[in-house]
Scaffold this motif. Structure first.
Motif, short mmCIF file in Angstrom:
data_model
loop_
_atom_site.label_atom_id
_atom_site.label_comp_id
_atom_site.label_asym_id
_atom_site.label_seq_id
_atom_site.Cartn_x
_atom_site.Cartn_y
_atom_site.Cartn_z
N PRO A 1 82.38 -21.22 -54.15
CA PRO A 1 82.23 -19.78 -53.94
C PRO A 1 80.84 -19.46 -53.42
N ALA A 2 80.77 -18.45 -52.56
CA ALA A 2 79.50 -18.06 -51.98
C ALA A 2 79.49 -16.55 -51.75
N VAL A 3 78.29 -15.99 -51.65
CA VAL A 3 78.13 -14.56 -51.40
C VAL A 3 77.10 -14.39 -50.29
N ALA A 4 77.50 -13.67 -49.24
CA ALA A 4 76.58 -13.36 -48.14
C ALA A 4 76.00 -11.98 -48.37
N PHE A 5 74.68 -11.86 -48.34
CA PHE A 5 74.01 -10.59 -48.58
C PHE A 5 73.44 -10.03 -47.28
N TYR A 6 73.56 -8.72 -47.16
CA TYR A 6 73.04 -7.98 -46.01
C TYR A 6 72.05 -6.93 -46.52
N HIS A 7 71.07 -6.61 -45.67
CA HIS A 7 70.05 -5.64 -46.05
C HIS A 7 70.02 -4.51 -45.03
N TRP A 8 69.91 -3.28 -45.52
CA TRP A 8 69.92 -2.11 -44.64
C TRP A 8 68.71 -2.10 -43.73
N ASN A 9 68.97 -1.89 -42.43
CA ASN A 9 67.91 -1.79 -41.44
C ASN A 9 68.01 -0.40 -40.81
N GLU A 10 67.03 0.42 -41.11
CA GLU A 10 67.08 1.83 -40.68
C GLU A 10 67.08 1.94 -39.15
N ARG A 11 66.28 1.14 -38.49
CA ARG A 11 66.19 1.23 -37.04
C ARG A 11 67.52 0.85 -36.37
N GLU A 12 68.20 -0.15 -36.92
CA GLU A 12 69.48 -0.58 -36.36
C GLU A 12 70.64 0.29 -36.85
N GLY A 13 70.41 1.01 -37.93
CA GLY A 13 71.48 1.83 -38.49
C GLY A 13 72.63 1.00 -39.01
N ALA A 14 72.31 -0.18 -39.57
CA ALA A 14 73.35 -1.09 -40.05
C ALA A 14 72.73 -2.05 -41.06
N TYR A 15 73.61 -2.73 -41.78
CA TYR A 15 73.18 -3.78 -42.71
C TYR A 15 73.15 -5.10 -41.93
N LEU A 16 72.00 -5.78 -41.94
CA LEU A 16 71.84 -7.02 -41.17
C LEU A 16 71.79 -8.23 -42.10
N PRO A 17 72.16 -9.41 -41.62
CA PRO A 17 72.19 -10.62 -42.45
C PRO A 17 70.86 -10.89 -43.15
N LEU A 18 70.95 -11.30 -44.41
CA LEU A 18 69.76 -11.60 -45.20
C LEU A 18 69.81 -13.05 -45.69
N THR A 19 70.68 -13.33 -46.65
CA THR A 19 70.81 -14.68 -47.21
C THR A 19 72.25 -14.93 -47.67
N ILE A 20 72.55 -16.20 -47.89
CA ILE A 20 73.84 -16.61 -48.44
C ILE A 20 73.58 -17.45 -49.69
N ASP A 21 74.15 -17.05 -50.82
CA ASP A 21 74.04 -17.81 -52.05
C ASP A 21 75.32 -18.62 -52.24
N VAL A 22 75.18 -19.92 -52.38
CA VAL A 22 76.31 -20.80 -52.68
C VAL A 22 76.20 -21.22 -54.15
N LEU A 23 77.26 -21.01 -54.90
CA LEU A 23 77.21 -21.17 -56.35
C LEU A 23 77.98 -22.41 -56.81
N ARG A 24 77.41 -23.09 -57.78
CA ARG A 24 78.15 -24.11 -58.53
C ARG A 24 78.34 -23.59 -59.93
N ILE A 25 79.56 -23.60 -60.40
CA ILE A 25 79.91 -22.98 -61.68
C ILE A 25 80.55 -24.02 -62.59
N VAL A 26 80.06 -24.13 -63.80
CA VAL A 26 80.59 -25.06 -64.79
C VAL A 26 80.72 -24.34 -66.12
N GLY A 27 81.91 -24.38 -66.70
CA GLY A 27 82.09 -23.81 -68.03
C GLY A 27 81.76 -22.33 -68.11
N GLY A 28 82.07 -21.59 -67.06
CA GLY A 28 81.82 -20.16 -67.09
C GLY A 28 80.38 -19.75 -66.90
N ARG A 29 79.54 -20.67 -66.48
CA ARG A 29 78.12 -20.36 -66.22
C ARG A 29 77.74 -20.90 -64.84
N ILE A 30 76.81 -20.22 -64.19
CA ILE A 30 76.29 -20.67 -62.90
C ILE A 30 75.25 -21.75 -63.17
#
Length: 328
Positions: free
Chosen positions: A269-298
């Motif tokens: 599982p992974a989550v891609a995060f975007y950050h608001w850019n006022e000049r572009e008037g849109a949310y632009l790419p920031l980072t992607i977190d890739v998760l390893r999960i064991v026993g209900g914990r990250i």
């Protein structure tokens, strides 16, 4: 893709026909090179080099092995050549600065009867495995992947590498020992992937807490020995307290204007995060977190930079109205 059509005589076919035969194996060769190199882009370049070498040396194919095995042989040697030139030393210290993610949507292109499809199913594409493999010297790494991942007989691996069977068996034992030193202790007990209900719920809570920059909530979801890194930026942070301090120090707390898109890479599982850019008037790419999960914990968070979004098939921007196309 997936069937190994055996050409009668490569010396008698033209380049378009040869390319058609080789292209059937592109994805599985790419995954193989990716596992050897740890880099999506280096793997792409190496597959191209493999096809070029195969075309130039097509008359050396004598039909003693399958066409697929012949291509794997060329690809493995192309990887070893690149490693000798660009990365003569393996990774150290538990982090791999050249590590890049592999999108699940491309892994899904593997046909069920391909060796790499079975290898991916055995969790040998997950990032923790890739990190451990990159800590091995190149030749033992090749032996491990060919023997333990793809199931090649020792004799065929010895022929590929120009070594004796005894030498290959010795290298395999060294590689297995090295893997045990770098793999998570609980690896055999991993449960839940990106499509597991409990995992999806944990990822949802992680996503909400991240967008809200709620560090206490995030800290409650990670295991005591959690690890986090951000290749290619140096730095491996181990332990909940250390990771929380890192989050606070990098200015994460109090950050606003975040949006998130769920995705999956390396069968995780992974989550891609975007950050608001006022000049572009849109949310632009920031980072992607890739998760390893064991026993209900990250247990691990590997964060990749915005330059990976396009390769992963993620939107280039999210509009202000909250609509976006999400690709898995």
């Amino acid at each position: 893709m997936g069937t190994d059509t055996q050409p009668a005589d490569l010396g008698e076919i033209d380049e378009p026909a040869f390319s058609g035969l080789a292209e059937r194996h592109r994805r599985e060769l790419h995954v193989h090179c990716y596992r050897m190199l740890g880099s999506f882009e280096d793997a792409e370049d190496t597959v191209q080099e493999t096809f070029l070498r195969a075309w130039r040396r097509r008359e050396t194919f004598q039909g003693r092995s399958t066409f697929r095995a012949w291509l794997y042989r060329i690809a493995t040697n192309a990887c070893l050549d690149l490693l000798a030139k660009c990365r003569p030393e393996p990774a150290t210290g538990g982090e791999v600065l050249w590590l890049q993610p592999y999108p699940d949507r491309l892994l899904d292109e593997l046909s069920a009867d391909e060796p790499e499809a079975l290898a991916v199913a055995r969790e040998t594409i997950e990032l923790a495995y890739l990190v451990a493999v990159q800590h091995l010297a190149p030749r033992p790494r090749a032996v491990l992947i060919l023997r333990d991942v793809l199931g090649w007989p020792a004799k065929e691996v010895a022929e590929l590498l120009g070594d004796s069977v005894n030498s290959v068996n010795s290298a395999l034992q060294r590689a297995r020992t090295g893997m045990r030193e770098h793999l998570p202790a609980e690896r055999q007990d991993w449960t839940g992937g990106a499509d597991d209900a409990a995992t999806r719920e944990l990822v949802r809570r992680y996503t909400d807490a991240s967008v809200a920059t709620d560090i206490p909530a995030l800290a409650a979801m990670v295991r005591e020995d959690v690890r986090t890194s951000m290749p290619p930026t140096p730095g491996l942070y181990v332990g909940r307290d250390t990771v929380v301090r890192f989050w606070a120090r990098c200015g994460f707390e109090g950050m606003t204007g975040l949006r998130a898109v769920p995705t999956a890479v390396n069968r995780q599982p992974a989550v891609a995060f975007y950050h608001w850019n006022e000049r572009e008037g849109a949310y632009l790419p920031l980072t992607i977190d890739v998760l390893r999960i064991v026993g209900g914990r990250i247990t691990e968070i590997i964060t990749f930079h915005a330059d990976r979004f396009a390769r992963l098939g993620l939107p280039e921007r999210l509009p202000a109205d909250g609509t976006e196309q999400v690709r898995r």
